[in-house]
Design an enzyme around this catalytic site. Structure first.
Site, short mmCIF file in Angstrom:
data_model
loop_
_atom_site.label_atom_id
_atom_site.label_comp_id
_atom_site.label_asym_id
_atom_site.label_seq_id
_atom_site.Cartn_x
_atom_site.Cartn_y
_atom_site.Cartn_z
N LYS A 61 0.82 -1.22 0.00
CA LYS A 61 0.00 0.00 0.00
C LYS A 61 0.85 1.27 0.00
O LYS A 61 2.06 1.23 0.29
CB LYS A 61 -0.90 -0.03 1.23
CG LYS A 61 -1.96 -1.12 1.18
CD LYS A 61 -2.81 -0.98 2.43
CE LYS A 61 -3.91 -2.01 2.46
NZ LYS A 61 -4.65 -1.93 3.73
N TYR A 101 -12.58 -2.92 -2.71
CA TYR A 101 -13.00 -2.82 -1.31
C TYR A 101 -14.53 -2.79 -1.16
O TYR A 101 -15.03 -2.32 -0.13
CB TYR A 101 -12.38 -1.58 -0.67
CG TYR A 101 -10.91 -1.78 -0.27
CD1 TYR A 101 -10.53 -2.83 0.55
CD2 TYR A 101 -9.92 -0.89 -0.70
CE1 TYR A 101 -9.20 -3.02 0.93
CE2 TYR A 101 -8.59 -1.08 -0.32
CZ TYR A 101 -8.24 -2.14 0.50
OH TYR A 101 -6.94 -2.32 0.88
N ASN A 155 -1.48 0.28 6.96
CA ASN A 155 -0.98 -0.98 7.53
C ASN A 155 -0.12 -1.77 6.55
O ASN A 155 -0.03 -2.99 6.62
CB ASN A 155 -2.15 -1.82 8.07
CG ASN A 155 -3.16 -2.19 7.00
OD1 ASN A 155 -3.02 -1.76 5.85
ND2 ASN A 155 -4.15 -2.97 7.35
N HIS A 196 -2.12 -5.34 1.89
CA HIS A 196 -3.40 -6.04 1.85
C HIS A 196 -3.10 -7.46 1.38
O HIS A 196 -2.25 -7.65 0.51
CB HIS A 196 -4.35 -5.37 0.86
CG HIS A 196 -5.54 -6.22 0.53
ND1 HIS A 196 -6.67 -6.24 1.31
CD2 HIS A 196 -5.75 -7.12 -0.47
CE1 HIS A 196 -7.53 -7.11 0.79
NE2 HIS A 196 -7.00 -7.65 -0.29
N GLU A 247 -9.97 -11.27 -6.45
CA GLU A 247 -9.02 -10.16 -6.37
C GLU A 247 -7.93 -10.28 -7.43
O GLU A 247 -7.53 -9.28 -8.04
CB GLU A 247 -8.41 -10.08 -4.97
CG GLU A 247 -9.42 -9.68 -3.92
CD GLU A 247 -8.83 -9.50 -2.52
OE1 GLU A 247 -9.51 -8.93 -1.67
OE2 GLU A 247 -7.69 -9.96 -2.29
P1 CMP Z 1 -7.01 -4.43 4.21
O1 CMP Z 1 -6.45 -5.75 4.59
O2 CMP Z 1 -6.53 -3.81 2.94
O3 CMP Z 1 -8.61 -4.53 4.16
C1 CMP Z 1 -9.45 -3.44 4.40
C2 CMP Z 1 -8.70 -2.24 4.90
O4 CMP Z 1 -9.50 -1.28 5.55
C3 CMP Z 1 -7.70 -2.67 5.94
O5 CMP Z 1 -6.66 -3.40 5.39
C4 CMP Z 1 -7.32 -1.34 6.55
O6 CMP Z 1 -6.38 -0.64 5.75
C5 CMP Z 1 -8.66 -0.61 6.49
N1 CMP Z 1 -9.36 -0.65 7.78
C6 CMP Z 1 -9.86 -1.71 8.42
N2 CMP Z 1 -10.45 -1.35 9.58
C7 CMP Z 1 -10.31 -0.01 9.66
C8 CMP Z 1 -10.70 0.96 10.63
N3 CMP Z 1 -11.36 0.61 11.74
N4 CMP Z 1 -10.39 2.25 10.39
C9 CMP Z 1 -9.73 2.60 9.27
N5 CMP Z 1 -9.33 1.72 8.31
C10 CMP Z 1 -9.60 0.43 8.51
#
Ligand code: CMP
Length: 139
Positions: free
Chosen positions: A9, A49, A112, A115, A126
């Protein structure tokens, strides 16, 4: 053989962590079979998403994932979906186990670093969204 989609990301791309994260997967029994850098547009981000459409963080998530180029990769291996998720760690880096990618490189729950597909069924969808069949290699 099982395949899973991994996205590096914007937060990790901007800090120059793409190859470090890819390398960590390659050295853990996962075979790289597809790789590209791309700038995801809003429509593609919303498709990827879609499951989070009703969540309060959806708009921020779309802004974030479209804020810079990302790297998309397909990894193959026995139990690839589950093994990659273990290597990545908890979605929230603050809750991730020591030694996982998100413990090492995650900033917060949105930024984070990566993904990865959460099931075999999701992985198939995906991978199709990000890669043409001809961009995935058997070797
Ligand atoms: P990802 O594994 O890409 O899947 C969905 C994404 O939404 C997740 O990683 C985070 O980047 C984001 N995400 C999930 N929960 C939250 C939250 N509570 N607040 C903000 N972003 C979130």
């Amino acid at each position: 053989m099982e395949r899973s989609l991994v996205l590096i990301k914007p937060d990790a791309i901007k800090r120059g962590l793409a190859t470090t994260i890819l390398s960590r997967l390659e050295t853990h029994r996962l075979k790289l079979v597809g790789l590209k850098m791309l700038h995801v547009d809003k429509a593609m981000a919303e498709l990827h998403y879609a499951v989070h459409k009703e969540k309060p963080f959806f708009d921020d998530l779309i802004d974030f994932i479209t804020s810079s180029p990302i790297v998309a990769a397909v990894f193959e291996g026995e139990g690839a979906v589950e093994n990659i998720r273990k290597l990545m760690g908890n979605t929230n880096p603050a809750k991730a186990d020591v030694g996982t990618v998100r413990w090492d490189f995650g900033i917060d729950i949105q930024q984070n670093a990566t993904h990865s597909s959460d099931s075999l069924e999701t992985a198939k969808k995906e991978i199709k969204l990000f890669f043409k069949d001809s961009e995935i290699f058997d070797y």
